[in-house]
Every structure is written in structure tokens, then in C-alpha cells.
Design a protein around this motif. Sequence first.
Motif, PDB file in Angstrom:
ATOM      1  N   ILE A   1       1.467   4.055  13.203  1.00  0.00           N
ATOM      2  CA  ILE A   1       2.474   3.084  12.676  1.00  0.00           C
ATOM      3  C   ILE A   1       2.682   1.983  13.378  1.00  0.00           C
ATOM      4  O   ILE A   1       2.946   0.849  13.176  1.00  0.00           O
ATOM      5  N   ARG A   2       2.948   2.416  14.695  1.00  0.00           N
ATOM      6  CA  ARG A   2       3.229   1.317  15.885  1.00  0.00           C
ATOM      7  C   ARG A   2       2.142   0.191  16.031  1.00  0.00           C
ATOM      8  O   ARG A   2       2.578  -0.778  16.379  1.00  0.00           O
ATOM      9  N   SER A   3       1.018   0.504  15.732  1.00  0.00           N
ATOM     10  CA  SER A   3      -0.278  -0.250  15.875  1.00  0.00           C
ATOM     11  C   SER A   3      -0.263  -1.160  14.864  1.00  0.00           C
ATOM     12  O   SER A   3      -0.754  -2.392  14.895  1.00  0.00           O
ATOM     13  N   LEU A   4       0.297  -1.127  13.531  1.00  0.00           N
ATOM     14  CA  LEU A   4      -0.033  -1.995  12.640  1.00  0.00           C
ATOM     15  C   LEU A   4       0.747  -3.344  12.549  1.00  0.00           C
ATOM     16  O   LEU A   4       1.939  -3.441  13.302  1.00  0.00           O
TER      17      LEU A   4
ATOM     18  N   GLN B   1       0.783  -1.042   0.029  1.00  0.00           N
ATOM     19  CA  GLN B   1      -0.260  -0.014   0.120  1.00  0.00           C
ATOM     20  C   GLN B   1       1.007   1.111  -0.100  1.00  0.00           C
ATOM     21  O   GLN B   1       1.786   1.306   0.888  1.00  0.00           O
ATOM     22  N   ILE B   2       0.770   2.074  -1.001  1.00  0.00           N
ATOM     23  CA  ILE B   2       1.334   3.425  -1.076  1.00  0.00           C
ATOM     24  C   ILE B   2       0.549   4.307  -0.555  1.00  0.00           C
ATOM     25  O   ILE B   2      -0.545   4.667  -0.943  1.00  0.00           O
ATOM     26  N   ILE B   3       0.966   5.335   0.355  1.00  0.00           N
ATOM     27  CA  ILE B   3       0.282   6.307   1.101  1.00  0.00           C
ATOM     28  C   ILE B   3       0.736   7.647   1.005  1.00  0.00           C
ATOM     29  O   ILE B   3       2.050   7.753   1.423  1.00  0.00           O
ATOM     30  N   ASN B   4       0.112   8.658   0.253  1.00  0.00           N
ATOM     31  CA  ASN B   4       0.927   9.979  -0.051  1.00  0.00           C
ATOM     32  C   ASN B   4       0.055  10.943   1.057  1.00  0.00           C
ATOM     33  O   ASN B   4      -1.063  10.870   0.844  1.00  0.00           O
ATOM     34  N   GLY B   5       0.807  11.930   1.601  1.00  0.00           N
ATOM     35  CA  GLY B   5       0.090  12.764   2.367  1.00  0.00           C
ATOM     36  C   GLY B   5      -0.052  13.926   1.703  1.00  0.00           C
ATOM     37  O   GLY B   5      -0.201  14.161   0.381  1.00  0.00           O
TER      38      GLY B   5
ATOM     39  N   GLN C   1      -4.684   2.135   8.966  1.00  0.00           N
ATOM     40  CA  GLN C   1      -5.620   1.222   9.644  1.00  0.00           C
ATOM     41  C   GLN C   1      -6.450   0.076   8.907  1.00  0.00           C
ATOM     42  O   GLN C   1      -6.239  -1.048   9.128  1.00  0.00           O
ATOM     43  N   GLN C   2      -6.801   0.527   7.604  1.00  0.00           N
ATOM     44  CA  GLN C   2      -7.710  -0.077   6.686  1.00  0.00           C
ATOM     45  C   GLN C   2      -6.697  -1.214   6.190  1.00  0.00           C
ATOM     46  O   GLN C   2      -6.987  -2.371   5.921  1.00  0.00           O
ATOM     47  N   THR C   3      -5.630  -0.977   5.660  1.00  0.00           N
ATOM     48  CA  THR C   3      -4.658  -1.694   5.011  1.00  0.00           C
ATOM     49  C   THR C   3      -3.456  -2.410   5.663  1.00  0.00           C
ATOM     50  O   THR C   3      -3.018  -3.274   5.520  1.00  0.00           O
ATOM     51  N   GLY C   4      -2.970  -1.645   6.726  1.00  0.00           N
ATOM     52  CA  GLY C   4      -1.760  -1.992   7.412  1.00  0.00           C
ATOM     53  C   GLY C   4      -1.772  -3.365   8.347  1.00  0.00           C
ATOM     54  O   GLY C   4      -0.897  -3.751   9.002  1.00  0.00           O
ATOM     55  N   PHE C   5      -2.865  -4.176   8.247  1.00  0.00           N
ATOM     56  CA  PHE C   5      -3.237  -5.254   8.944  1.00  0.00           C
ATOM     57  C   PHE C   5      -3.215  -6.242   7.861  1.00  0.00           C
ATOM     58  O   PHE C   5      -3.063  -7.550   8.365  1.00  0.00           O
ATOM     59  N   SER C   6      -3.645  -6.080   6.517  1.00  0.00           N
ATOM     60  CA  SER C   6      -3.743  -7.118   5.865  1.00  0.00           C
ATOM     61  C   SER C   6      -2.699  -7.260   4.622  1.00  0.00           C
ATOM     62  O   SER C   6      -2.454  -8.197   3.851  1.00  0.00           O
ATOM     63  N   CYS C   7      -1.933  -5.993   4.477  1.00  0.00           N
ATOM     64  CA  CYS C   7      -0.882  -6.190   3.146  1.00  0.00           C
ATOM     65  C   CYS C   7       0.506  -6.411   3.877  1.00  0.00           C
ATOM     66  O   CYS C   7       0.524  -6.482   5.041  1.00  0.00           O
ATOM     67  N   ASP C   8       1.433  -6.487   2.870  1.00  0.00           N
ATOM     68  CA  ASP C   8       2.757  -6.907   3.449  1.00  0.00           C
ATOM     69  C   ASP C   8       3.670  -5.667   3.713  1.00  0.00           C
ATOM     70  O   ASP C   8       4.553  -6.053   4.257  1.00  0.00           O
ATOM     71  N   GLY C   9       3.162  -4.608   3.244  1.00  0.00           N
ATOM     72  CA  GLY C   9       3.846  -3.581   3.528  1.00  0.00           C
ATOM     73  C   GLY C   9       3.254  -2.055   3.186  1.00  0.00           C
ATOM     74  O   GLY C   9       2.686  -2.231   2.334  1.00  0.00           O
TER      75      GLY C   9
END
Length: 145
Positions: A86-89, A4-8, A59-67
Motif C-alpha cells: 500500500i505504501r508503494s502505490l 479498483q475494489i479488492i477483496n481478500g 501493484q498492477q492497478t495501484g499506479f494507474s487507477c484513482d483509488g
Amino acid sequence: MKIQIINGPNLNLLGRREPGIYGNRAFEDWLQTLRAAYPDVEFGYFQSNIEGELIDMMQQTGFSCDGVVLNAGAYTHTSIALQDCIRSLDAPVIEVHISNVHKREEFRHRSMISCACAGVICGFGLDSYRLAVEALIGIARQKGT
Ligand code: DQA
């Protein structure tokens, strides 16, 4: 493998925004190149100017993707909420920056999120994202996935 790529904030303006610093290529264009270079990787992409929306997507992606490849833009320098997220994922997060923030204004030298990330890549233009993808592939290989 899913990345998952996330841009702010303000990264939706890539290609138009301060081209001397960030280059003249739109991110969507670069993403096509990245997808073509890694046909086995499934890339998700999300951009928001809003801190809470970035956290929701992490939160939506950080438990199911590889990075996660995260360019948090200016929130990098301010956001404890992103650090906590970030710490939670489960997924490792790589902090990226297009510019070399350490060559720039002093307020950009401090990151509130680096301490929670698996690693940091900055200063290679849009290629910073590719280098982060390489890092995540390396982490996944080490884990044996
Ligand atoms: C940036 C660097 C940040 O300091 C800045 O606020 C950005 C972009 C980069 O990719 O170089 O918006 O994250």
C-alpha cells in the motif's frame, strides 16, 4: 474515474458465510448496485484468497487507477507485506470492513494496514464499500482530477 475494489480471503463466500455478521448478499450482486449508482466510475473488481495475488493485483492497478477499496479480510490483522505494498502505490487506498471489527474479538482490533491507508471505513455492512467510493471521489476532487 477508475476505482479498483479488492477483496481478500473468504469474501468470495459473502451471502453464505456467517450471514449474521456479513449479511446474505453476494458481493457480485452488490457490485451491480454500486456500478448503477456511479455510472461515471469505472470499477475493477478482484477477489483472492491468496495474499500474494492480492499484492500482485494492487501493484498492477495501484499506479494507474484513482483509488483502491481494499477489504483484506483476515490479512488485515497480519500482513506487513500488504502494508508495504500500500505504501508503494500512487493511488490512495481505503481500508474497508463489512463488520465493525472493534465490536468483535480483540485480535480484529489491530490492523497492520491502517497506518498505510488514506482512511478506514468499517461496520456499515456492504455500504462500507459505497462510503469508501465516496471518500475516493472526495480525494480525487481535492486533487482536481
Ligand atoms: C472483515 C473483518 C475481518 O476481521 C475478517 O477476517 C474478514 C472480514 C470484514 O469485512 O468485516 O474476513 O474484513
